[in-house]
Design a protein around this motif. Structure first.
Motif, PDB file in Angstrom:
ATOM      1  N   UNK A 353     -32.402 104.778 -60.600  1.00 15.47           N
ATOM      2  CA  UNK A 353     -31.662 105.518 -59.580  1.00 15.47           C
ATOM      3  C   UNK A 353     -32.368 106.781 -59.102  1.00 15.47           C
ATOM      4  N   UNK A 354     -33.526 107.095 -59.686  1.00 20.74           N
ATOM      5  CA  UNK A 354     -34.307 108.219 -59.206  1.00 20.74           C
ATOM      6  C   UNK A 354     -35.671 107.751 -58.757  1.00 20.74           C
ATOM      7  N   UNK A 355     -36.143 108.258 -57.644  1.00 18.85           N
ATOM      8  CA  UNK A 355     -37.448 107.853 -57.113  1.00 18.85           C
ATOM      9  C   UNK A 355     -38.550 108.633 -57.835  1.00 18.85           C
ATOM     10  N   UNK A 356     -38.689 108.364 -59.131  1.00 23.35           N
ATOM     11  CA  UNK A 356     -39.599 109.131 -59.972  1.00 23.35           C
ATOM     12  C   UNK A 356     -41.064 108.898 -59.615  1.00 23.35           C
ATOM     13  N   UNK A 357     -41.376 107.719 -59.079  1.00 22.73           N
ATOM     14  CA  UNK A 357     -42.766 107.394 -58.749  1.00 22.73           C
ATOM     15  C   UNK A 357     -43.082 107.628 -57.275  1.00 22.73           C
ATOM     16  N   UNK A 360     -42.660 104.905 -51.310  1.00 21.78           N
ATOM     17  CA  UNK A 360     -42.418 104.991 -49.866  1.00 21.78           C
ATOM     18  C   UNK A 360     -41.427 103.948 -49.393  1.00 21.78           C
ATOM     19  N   UNK A 361     -41.033 103.061 -50.315  1.00 21.14           N
ATOM     20  CA  UNK A 361     -40.132 101.969 -49.961  1.00 21.14           C
ATOM     21  C   UNK A 361     -38.731 102.182 -50.501  1.00 21.14           C
ATOM     22  N   UNK A 362     -38.359 103.446 -50.732  1.00 25.21           N
ATOM     23  CA  UNK A 362     -37.038 103.723 -51.305  1.00 25.21           C
ATOM     24  C   UNK A 362     -35.908 103.365 -50.348  1.00 25.21           C
ATOM     25  N   UNK A 363     -36.169 103.475 -49.060  1.00 28.38           N
ATOM     26  CA  UNK A 363     -35.156 103.119 -48.071  1.00 28.38           C
ATOM     27  C   UNK A 363     -34.111 104.204 -47.907  1.00 28.38           C
TER      28      UNK A 363
END
Length: 979
Positions: A353-357, A360-363
């Motif tokens: 649930x976190x964009x730790x990395x 660019x494709x999180x949306x």
């Protein structure tokens, strides 16, 4: 790099001046909350209907409204926060804030949009009160009034230069708005730092819910992943981010051309860590912070940006009940807003649930980042462990990042100059015994006897000739053995030596296991409120009485009342943190109250366990205890035998002479510290003060606010404990007598100061007082002030008077010519924590490329920004626990760097904070600059405690003693502090 860094006595503070007109193109807008009177009327009208004469209040859930508002409107800086009271109506004022820059323009919800949310919030609030006719009638009138949008209600634009010109304008709005503007200016910007082995890019992102105080904006970098091999060869990984806070502070006497205080901008860099494994164990009773980022509007027609919003998950100890705080999901549902993710999903899958990395494709999904706190445990290979990334940054990394930030804010911030160093503090063989700790006294030596005598004499001196009886009260034999040995070590006893004369040690077995059982909740939970509170109250009383009976049977008969000894009980209290046991079930308060009522000081210690043996046949072997276990026990024993009676190993007069106080004064000098403690209604609800006097002979005395006599410090704990015990009883019996005892008004605080300094100084004296809480405490009288003279805008003009014009019984300004104050050499104001800046050593400017290291010894500096008012700064020596950060190649490690197999992510960096010391009302013979520095060196050199061997304490010793004696006994009031 050389193998040894040569330290230079240079200190560059991370404080900056603002460039004039730097904010000319920026925007600030505020929106008042116009429904305060309507809300107050509703609380007044619904109270008699709900509580039928009971002394209970109805409190508006403003925090719930703000949480929901920010969850929908990330473009706001903060919601409707309290900003003061209206001078005419005396009503509280609340206002929302938004800021903008050309790159990140101002985007505010319309008043109509916000009104709709406020109206729904009011509807949800009233639902909790049921549907009786009389309740419905009051609620309906309230909702009808809330449904009307006020005419001309709109955002008010404020020019940023107005706040820069006068930081106190608009009710001090600049203290939140200026840091938020700086954070917004950097939002989305990037900078590059080089960590020797690698280069990495930092991209800044705004965060709500921090900054300068409880509200405002700060910056966080994108997450970084660190992999390393620890000291045991194990592969570890974890995520962290750089956190940057801007803080506005002022300095006494530092004014701009308009005659207003000129603000400093402090830059604070810290390490924020994120978990990527399931959270198995949080800190019980402490909420869990989560940063939420929206990539799609939660409500249609609302603007959205990439600002992170701080939300909170309740942590009440029941694993199945991790909920968003203040019924946030229900309110968002009423708003018809997109729902938040379920808390248990975030806690169990933080990497999902976190964009730790930084994908660019999180949306357009929401992002959720759990903010790690010390004590959290995570799932790891069928076990649990803490976060793999260690906290803090090296001076080199701190300096590098601040230098890059200053480049981005070129034309906005002007760095300060380095501070000038004072003479070195005594160290090595020059250090007087009053600056020595137990570790020094206990070092192995060929001639041990002289140091045995020093230790014994120091305790006798603190007890002012009284004997001492120590009770070792234990349940487990391991605890008894370790505590007893550490007690012997305090007195430096060899194997066959007895305790000194007049020191008696008695062992008492706890033969009834129920004495150590947690308080029984009777099946009630904190959410049951009154039933739960009543049950805990009854259990506290029962446990207290059981312990009193135990002490009366086992300890009291052993006391020789003819010698009237000081009695100390070191008590095994089992384990404090136990799964399924609430903090309110802690028995520490009940035991301490029992001891106080029997006239016995107490020191609690958790059960000691021997190390497990690797051999099968260990019957004939003595149990072994880890270094950490013995260290923990020794800390507790030293606290009871040294700190609780106010021990110093040497005479303070010798320390004062080394500070260059004239000998004839040093041998008579008293240092008096005023110590204040305030807690909220959930943590004891007290506002208490006392004064501690350290005499040149080493004697320590205390004066309490309801007394005219000094009492020995060794007796003060029992006296304060009895006051708190009576206050607890009065509170439970709903009597008002408690108000005059432990919940003092601002007037009563400053009356106490005025009484002590005008009537109770019988020798040359230096008075110490903290700025925090004394200069402008919000309260019910004095327009919320206590001692306005301590404020930065007044201290310079009033440096030669004591302004007690507002104090009943005084009503005057005392001058230096007053005969009552002849013995008062000076008053010294002290500031710490976020009121003093971070710093870096060995640099003249921030972008200078040179090594940096922590100070090896207590170091003093002075600042001449205000020539008429000396500002002295004290920096503690490198703590022993941080010794490795001073060794090659650690000082040059970055969090993502490594050298010689040393990884920055595997290293905890901690640096000492600055303590500001400002003397005023100085006697004429101490007003020359060198004499002023001598005055400042007194509290500077007193940052030692014999019971604390890790480094320097923050507060001067007498102030430290006063703070601790209050803290010791808060548990009697039900404040659940750790041992």
């Amino acid at each position: 790099m050389t193998s040894k860094i040569t330290p230079e006595n240079i200190l560059l503070p991370a404080r900056m001046s603002l460039v004039k007109n730097a904010f000319a193109n920026l925007e600030i807008a505020v929106l008042s909350f116009p429904f305060v009177q309507i809300v107050r009327d509703f609380c007044h009208d619904i109270k008699p209907t709900l509580y039928r004469g009971k002394n209970r209040e109805v409190t508006p859930p403003y925090r719930q409204l703000n949480n929901a508002l920010l969850a929908c409107a990330s473009t706001l800086t903060y919601g409707f926060e309290y900003v003061g009271s209206d001078e005419e109506t005396k009503l509280p004022l609340y206002q929302a804030l938004a800021v903008g820059t050309p790159e990140n323009p101002l985007k505010t919800p319309t008043p109509q949009q916000i009104h709709e949310l406020v109206r729904i919030w009011a509807q949800e609030w009233t639902k909790q009160y049921g549907s009786k006719n009389e309740v419905n009638s009051v609620c309906d009138r309230f909702l009808e009034r809330m449904a009307i949008i006020p005419p001309d209600w709109d955002w008010q634009r404020i020019k940023p230069e107005t706040l820069v010109r006068d930081i106190n304008a608009e009710r001090g709005l600049g203290f939140q708005a200026i840091p938020s503007l700086l954070a917004t200016m950097l939002h989305g910007q990037k900078c590059i730092i080089n960590s020797k082995k690698r280069q990495h890019e930092i991209q800044w992102r705004k965060v709500q819910g921090g900054g300068s105080g409880r509200v405002g904006l700060y910056l966080i970098s994108k997450p970084f992943k660190a992999n390393y091999t620890d000291d045991y060869g194990k592969e570890k990984e974890g995520y962290f981010a750089y956190r940057l806070d801007f803080n506005v502070e002022t300095q006494a006497g530092r004014f701009n051309d308009n005659g207003n205080l000129e603000p400093w901008i402090f830059l604070y860099l810290s390490c924020q860590r994120y978990p990527h494994k399931p959270l198995l164990e949080a800190n019980y009773g402490r909420d869990i912070s989560v940063l939420m980022g929206m990539n799609k509007a939660r409500l249609s027609d609302y603007e959205v940006d990439s600002t992170l919003v701080r939300l909170v998950i309740e942590n009440n100890g029941k694993e199945e009940e991790n909920l968003w705080r203040l019924q946030l999901p229900e309110l968002l549902a009423a708003f018809k807003a997109r729902a938040l993710e379920q808390p248990e999903n975030i806690l169990n899958n933080p990497a999902v649930f976190g964009n730790l990395d930084n994908s660019n494709n999180w949306g357009d999904r929401d992002e959720y980042y759990i903010v790690h706190a010390e004590g959290y445990k995570y799932e790891h290979d069928k076990s649990k462990r803490g976060h793999s990334i260690k906290t803090g940054f090296s001076f080199l990394e701190r300096g590098d990042i601040i230098a890059r930030v200053l480049e981005l804010l070129n034309g906005v911030l002007i760095p300060d100059n380095p501070m000038q160093s004072d003479i070195p503090a005594p160290s090595g063989i020059k250090a007087p015994l009053a600056m020595r700790d137990y570790e020094f006294i206990s070092r192995p030596r060929k001639k041990r006897q002289p140091y045995q005598q020093i230790a014994t004499d120091a305790i006798y001196r603190a007890l002012q000739g009284k004997a001492m009886h120590i009770f070792l009260i234990y349940r487990e034999q391991d605890t008894c053995e370790v505590v007893y040995q550490q007690l012997r070590d305090v007195f430096l006893l060899n194997e066959n030596e007895d305790f000194p004369q007049d020191i008696t040690v008695s062992k008492i077995l706890i033969d009834d296991a129920t004495l150590l059982q947690p308080l029984n909740t009777g099946g009630f939970l904190p959410k049951d409120r009154k039933k739960f509170d009543d049950q805990i109250r009854k259990q506290h009383q029962a446990k207290r009485e059981a312990w009193r009976i135990f002490l009366q049977k086992n300890a009291i008969p052993q006391i020789n009342f003819e010698t009237n000894p000081h009695c100390l009980a070191i008590i095994e209290i089992s384990r404090i943190k136990t799964k399924g046991v609430l903090p309110q079930q802690n028995i520490k308060g009940a035991i301490r109250e029992a001891c106080v009522r029997e006239g016995i000081s107490s020191q609690m210690i958790q059960t000691v366990t021997a190390k497990s043996s690797d051999t099968e046949d260990d019957e004939d072997k003595s149990p072994a205890y880890s270094k950490a276990t013995k260290g923990r026990v020794m800390n507790a024993v030293l606290d009871g035998t040294l700190r609780q009676i106010g021990v110093l190993y040497g005479l303070p007069s010798q320390l004062y002479e080394q500070a260059n106080i004239p000998k004839e004064i040093a041998q008579e000098l008293d240092v008096i510290a005023f110590c204040r403690r305030k807690t909220n209604q959930y943590q004891g609800d007290i506002h208490y003060v006392l004064a501690v006097r350290l005499r040149a002979t080493g004697a320590v005395d205390v004066m309490l606010p309801d007394s005219d006599d000094w009492i020995p410090y060794s007796q003060a704990g029992i006296t304060v404990g009895k006051i708190f015990a009576e206050a607890r009883r009065d509170r439970q019996e709903n009597t008002k007598r408690i108000q005059s005892k432990i919940k003092l008004s601002g007037t009563e605080l400053v009356q106490f100061v005025a009484r002590v300094v005008t009537k109770h100084l019988d020798r040359p004296s230096i008075v110490l007082v903290e700025a925090e809480g004394w200069r402008n405490e919000r309260g019910e009288d004095n327009d919320g002030s206590v001692w306005l003279q301590l404020k930065n805008e007044y201290l310079l003009a009033k440096r030669n008077v004591l302004d007690f014009r507002h104090v009943p019984g005084h009503n005057c300004e005392y001058s230096r010519e007053s005969n009552q104050l002849e013995n008062l050499l000076a008053v010294i104001r002290i500031r710490t924590d976020k009121e003093t800046p971070q710093y870096i050593t060995n640099r003249q400017v921030w972008n200078q490329d040179c090594p940096a290291r922590d100070f090896q010894h207590l170091s003093g500096f002075y600042d001449k920004s205000v020539p008429e008012l000396l500002h002295y700064f004290s920096v503690g020596k490198l703590p022993k626990t941080q010794k490795a950060q001073d060794e090659k190649p650690i000082p040059e490690l970055y969090k993502l760097g490594y050298q010689e197999d040393k990884f920055g992510a595997n290293f905890p960096f901690k640096h000492q904070q600055l303590v500001e010391i400002v003397p005023f009302f100085v006697r004429p013979d101490f007003q020359p600059e060198e004499a002023l520095k001598a005055l400042c060196r007194v509290p500077h050199y007193l940052r030692y405690s014999p019971a604390w061997s890790m480094g320097n304490i923050i507060s001067p010793y007498p102030m430290h003693l006063g703070q601790e004696v209050i803290e010791d006994h808060l548990c009697i009031l039900g404040v659940n502090l750790q041992i």
